[in-house]
Design a protein around this motif. Structure first.
Motif, PDB file in Angstrom:
ATOM      1  N   SER A 150       0.804  -1.220   0.000  1.00  0.00           N
ATOM      2  CA  SER A 150       0.000   0.000   0.000  1.00  0.00           C
ATOM      3  C   SER A 150       0.839   1.272   0.000  1.00  0.00           C
ATOM      4  O   SER A 150       0.453   2.271  -0.620  1.00  0.00           O
ATOM      5  N   GLY A 151       1.972   1.250   0.701  1.00  0.00           N
ATOM      6  CA  GLY A 151       2.812   2.438   0.717  1.00  0.00           C
ATOM      7  C   GLY A 151       3.281   2.839  -0.672  1.00  0.00           C
ATOM      8  O   GLY A 151       3.051   3.976  -1.114  1.00  0.00           O
ATOM      9  N   PRO A 152       3.934   1.930  -1.415  1.00  0.00           N
ATOM     10  CA  PRO A 152       4.332   2.267  -2.792  1.00  0.00           C
ATOM     11  C   PRO A 152       3.145   2.609  -3.684  1.00  0.00           C
ATOM     12  O   PRO A 152       3.247   3.477  -4.554  1.00  0.00           O
ATOM     13  N   ALA A 153       1.994   1.920  -3.473  1.00  0.00           N
ATOM     14  CA  ALA A 153       0.815   2.227  -4.298  1.00  0.00           C
ATOM     15  C   ALA A 153       0.349   3.658  -4.067  1.00  0.00           C
ATOM     16  O   ALA A 153      -0.020   4.368  -5.011  1.00  0.00           O
ATOM     17  N   PHE A 168      -0.280   6.480  -6.777  1.00  0.00           N
ATOM     18  CA  PHE A 168      -1.645   6.863  -7.147  1.00  0.00           C
ATOM     19  C   PHE A 168      -2.250   7.938  -6.244  1.00  0.00           C
ATOM     20  O   PHE A 168      -3.336   8.451  -6.549  1.00  0.00           O
ATOM     21  N   GLY A 169      -1.593   8.266  -5.150  1.00  0.00           N
ATOM     22  CA  GLY A 169      -2.145   9.234  -4.213  1.00  0.00           C
ATOM     23  C   GLY A 169      -2.622   8.569  -2.944  1.00  0.00           C
ATOM     24  O   GLY A 169      -2.844   7.352  -2.895  1.00  0.00           O
ATOM     25  N   ARG A 170      -2.803   9.369  -1.895  1.00  0.00           N
ATOM     26  CA  ARG A 170      -3.186   8.827  -0.585  1.00  0.00           C
ATOM     27  C   ARG A 170      -4.668   8.433  -0.537  1.00  0.00           C
ATOM     28  O   ARG A 170      -5.018   7.353  -0.090  1.00  0.00           O
ATOM     29  N   ARG A 171      -5.527   9.334  -1.011  1.00  0.00           N
ATOM     30  CA  ARG A 171      -6.967   9.097  -0.879  1.00  0.00           C
ATOM     31  C   ARG A 171      -7.459   7.827  -1.575  1.00  0.00           C
ATOM     32  O   ARG A 171      -8.201   7.036  -0.963  1.00  0.00           O
ATOM     33  N   PRO A 172      -7.092   7.575  -2.834  1.00  0.00           N
ATOM     34  CA  PRO A 172      -7.622   6.384  -3.504  1.00  0.00           C
ATOM     35  C   PRO A 172      -7.240   5.075  -2.811  1.00  0.00           C
ATOM     36  O   PRO A 172      -7.945   4.072  -2.956  1.00  0.00           O
ATOM     37  N   VAL A 173      -6.142   5.084  -2.082  1.00  0.00           N
ATOM     38  CA  VAL A 173      -5.703   3.873  -1.396  1.00  0.00           C
ATOM     39  C   VAL A 173      -6.379   3.741  -0.031  1.00  0.00           C
ATOM     40  O   VAL A 173      -6.827   2.657   0.364  1.00  0.00           O
ATOM     41  N   VAL A 174      -6.496   4.838   0.704  1.00  0.00           N
ATOM     42  CA  VAL A 174      -7.010   4.775   2.072  1.00  0.00           C
ATOM     43  C   VAL A 174      -8.519   4.578   2.126  1.00  0.00           C
ATOM     44  O   VAL A 174      -9.025   3.767   2.928  1.00  0.00           O
ATOM     45  N   GLY A 226     -11.472 -12.853  10.090  1.00  0.00           N
ATOM     46  CA  GLY A 226     -11.673 -11.482  10.553  1.00  0.00           C
ATOM     47  C   GLY A 226     -10.377 -10.841  11.009  1.00  0.00           C
ATOM     48  O   GLY A 226     -10.095  -9.680  10.686  1.00  0.00           O
ATOM     49  N   ARG A 227      -9.575 -11.584  11.757  1.00  0.00           N
ATOM     50  CA  ARG A 227      -8.299 -11.040  12.216  1.00  0.00           C
ATOM     51  C   ARG A 227      -7.357 -10.775  11.039  1.00  0.00           C
ATOM     52  O   ARG A 227      -6.638  -9.769  11.016  1.00  0.00           O
ATOM     53  N   PHE A 228      -7.372 -11.666  10.050  1.00  0.00           N
ATOM     54  CA  PHE A 228      -6.530 -11.464   8.862  1.00  0.00           C
ATOM     55  C   PHE A 228      -6.939 -10.186   8.130  1.00  0.00           C
ATOM     56  O   PHE A 228      -6.089  -9.375   7.744  1.00  0.00           O
ATOM     57  N   LEU A 229      -8.246  -9.994   7.942  1.00  0.00           N
ATOM     58  CA  LEU A 229      -8.725  -8.801   7.241  1.00  0.00           C
ATOM     59  C   LEU A 229      -8.470  -7.542   8.058  1.00  0.00           C
ATOM     60  O   LEU A 229      -8.172  -6.475   7.491  1.00  0.00           O
ATOM     61  N   GLN A 230      -8.573  -7.637   9.387  1.00  0.00           N
ATOM     62  CA  GLN A 230      -8.221  -6.488  10.217  1.00  0.00           C
ATOM     63  C   GLN A 230      -6.763  -6.094  10.000  1.00  0.00           C
ATOM     64  O   GLN A 230      -6.425  -4.906   9.981  1.00  0.00           O
ATOM     65  N   GLY A 231      -5.913  -7.084   9.834  1.00  0.00           N
ATOM     66  CA  GLY A 231      -4.514  -6.805   9.564  1.00  0.00           C
ATOM     67  C   GLY A 231      -4.334  -6.066   8.248  1.00  0.00           C
ATOM     68  O   GLY A 231      -3.573  -5.100   8.161  1.00  0.00           O
ATOM     69  N   VAL A 267      -2.920  -0.834   5.530  1.00  0.00           N
ATOM     70  CA  VAL A 267      -3.137   0.265   4.590  1.00  0.00           C
ATOM     71  C   VAL A 267      -3.375   1.581   5.326  1.00  0.00           C
ATOM     72  O   VAL A 267      -2.715   2.590   5.058  1.00  0.00           O
ATOM     73  N   VAL A 268      -4.315   1.580   6.262  1.00  0.00           N
ATOM     74  CA  VAL A 268      -4.723   2.837   6.901  1.00  0.00           C
ATOM     75  C   VAL A 268      -3.615   3.413   7.764  1.00  0.00           C
ATOM     76  O   VAL A 268      -3.370   4.624   7.761  1.00  0.00           O
ATOM     77  N   PHE A 269      -2.897   2.559   8.499  1.00  0.00           N
ATOM     78  CA  PHE A 269      -1.880   3.089   9.401  1.00  0.00           C
ATOM     79  C   PHE A 269      -0.650   3.588   8.654  1.00  0.00           C
ATOM     80  O   PHE A 269      -0.073   4.614   9.012  1.00  0.00           O
TER      81      PHE A 269
END
Length: 393
Positions: free
Chosen positions: A63-66, A70-76, A103-108, A113-115
């Motif tokens: 996510s960081g390189p993406a 592409f910008g912050r908003r489209p990824v977050v 659920g735990r995997f998806l939380q990860g 991405v968000v953090f």
């Protein structure tokens, strides 16, 4: 005027990061409830906690390189929405081990991405590396602390303990999503990367030695300490806490993580290169007190453990983020922030590692080993040579 104009977007994005962080730790004290309802063994329980990192680390690295491209908003934005949907999924976890692990995997993945990208985005809105690191640390710490605290108290004393805490988070996420339209994109097309690898660690060639030898050890301390406090210790002392174990687990996690929100001013006073070793030393002291609580079977000592481990994690996080902001190239800040968090979240595997090393025996030995390693790392990074390597303060 320019500074004042940024107040709204900064507060909005800060709140979004906090609310997403809240949700990631809602399941933590509830693991003791799942242990009973699903009949989980200790190693399965710690694996359910640690699988979070399996979803998070790839998301961090991608996510960081993406976002740099592409910008912050489209990824977050889509992953902020997903954070609320994952809490809806958890409503079924009380009757399904598979749902708990998924659920735990998806939380990860959401957290990765968000953090990482949210931290880079918030840093660009604020424009001052030290201040952005402190504000990010506070947002994450408050969110991470409030989630298990609310879930632990609700899980102990309200009906539907594996349902209502997640509904609280869903309600908060609806409000958080509504804030995002007011946050502007900070990475314009002219500043974006136009090529390069899909996976980019973002470590500048001139800073590789400093990152590997200084930043990585500090990053590993970030989550090794609170994950141990939140899972291993309450699990071990559950027999001594009849009727309050879930609440105590939530309180311990909440105190550990909220303490991290109080230490960024100390990081500013110490400076990043001194704050990191100090954080590792406090973590080692907390693990030492944890060993004493196990020997004495005195669960009230967990409060002192939580304070020490919380201060250690907070200093490591603030120090590491400040170093990353200083080392990163502007066009690769998202990538390097993601790499830092990927290293930090390896600490989520520590509870499982401790449990596996102990086998059917006592955890005293593995905990003592972790304390010794933390103390040695603190001593090494406090040396003048280590401070010079990372730029000093």
């Amino acid at each position: 005027m320019r500074r004042g104009a940024k107040v709204g977007p900064v507060r909005a994005l800060w709140t979004v990061v906090l609310v997403v962080a809240f949700g990631t730790n809602v399941p933590t004290p509830l693991l003791l409830v799942y242990r009973e309802t699903l009949g989980l063994a200790p190693t399965t329980l710690t694996a359910a906690f640690g699988v979070y990192a399996a979803g998070l680390i790839p998301a961090l690295l991608l996510s960081g390189p993406a976002s740099d491209r592409f910008g912050r908003r489209p990824v977050v934005l889509p992953f902020v929405v997903l954070a609320g949907l994952v809490s809806v999924l958890f409503l079924a976890a009380g009757s399904s081990v598979l749902v708990l692990f998924v659920g735990r995997f998806l939380q990860g993945a959401v957290s990765g991405v968000v953090f990482s990208v949210g931290t880079a985005w918030l840093g660009e809105l604020i424009g001052e590396p030290g201040r952005s690191a402190r504000l990010t640390t506070i947002a994450l710490a408050i969110g991470w602390a409030a989630g298990p605290l609310v879930a632990g108290l609700m899980g102990q004393w309200v009906v539907l303990p594996t349902v209502l805490p997640y509904l609280v988070h869903v309600a908060l996420m609806i409000g958080a999503v509504a804030l995002l339209p007011g946050v502007p994109e900070t990475l314009g097309p002219e500043r974006r990367r136009t090529g390069g690898r899909i996976v980019n660690l973002g470590v500048p060639s001139v800073a590789r030695q400093a990152f590997v030898l200084v930043v990585v050890p500090i990053a590993l301390g970030v989550f090794a300490f609170p994950s141990t406090a939140a899972t291993v210790l309450p699990l071990l002392l559950t027999p001594q806490m009849p009727g309050v174990a879930v609440a105590v687990a939530g309180i311990v996690a909440g105190v550990t993580l909220s303490t991290g929100a109080l230490v960024p001013p100390l990081e500013r006073r110490l400076g990043a290169t001194r704050a990191g070793p100090t954080g590792l030393a406090l973590g080692a002291a907390g693990l030492g007190l944890a060993l004493l609580s196990l020997v004495l079977e005195a669960w009230p000592l967990l409060l002192g453990v939580a304070l020490l481990l919380g201060a250690g994690y907070g200093l490591c996080l603030a120090s590491g983020l400040a170093m990353v902001a200083r080392l990163a190239l502007p066009s690769e800040r998202g990538a390097l922030t993601g790499t830092f968090y990927a290293c930090a979240y390896l600490g989520f595997g520590v509870p499982y590692l401790l449990s596996a090393l102990a086998g059917d025996g006592s955890l005293t030995g593995p905990l003592a080993g972790l304390a010794v390693v933390s103390a040695l790392a603190a001593a090494a990074l406090a040396l003048p040579a280590a401070r010079r390597l990372s730029g000093g303060d």
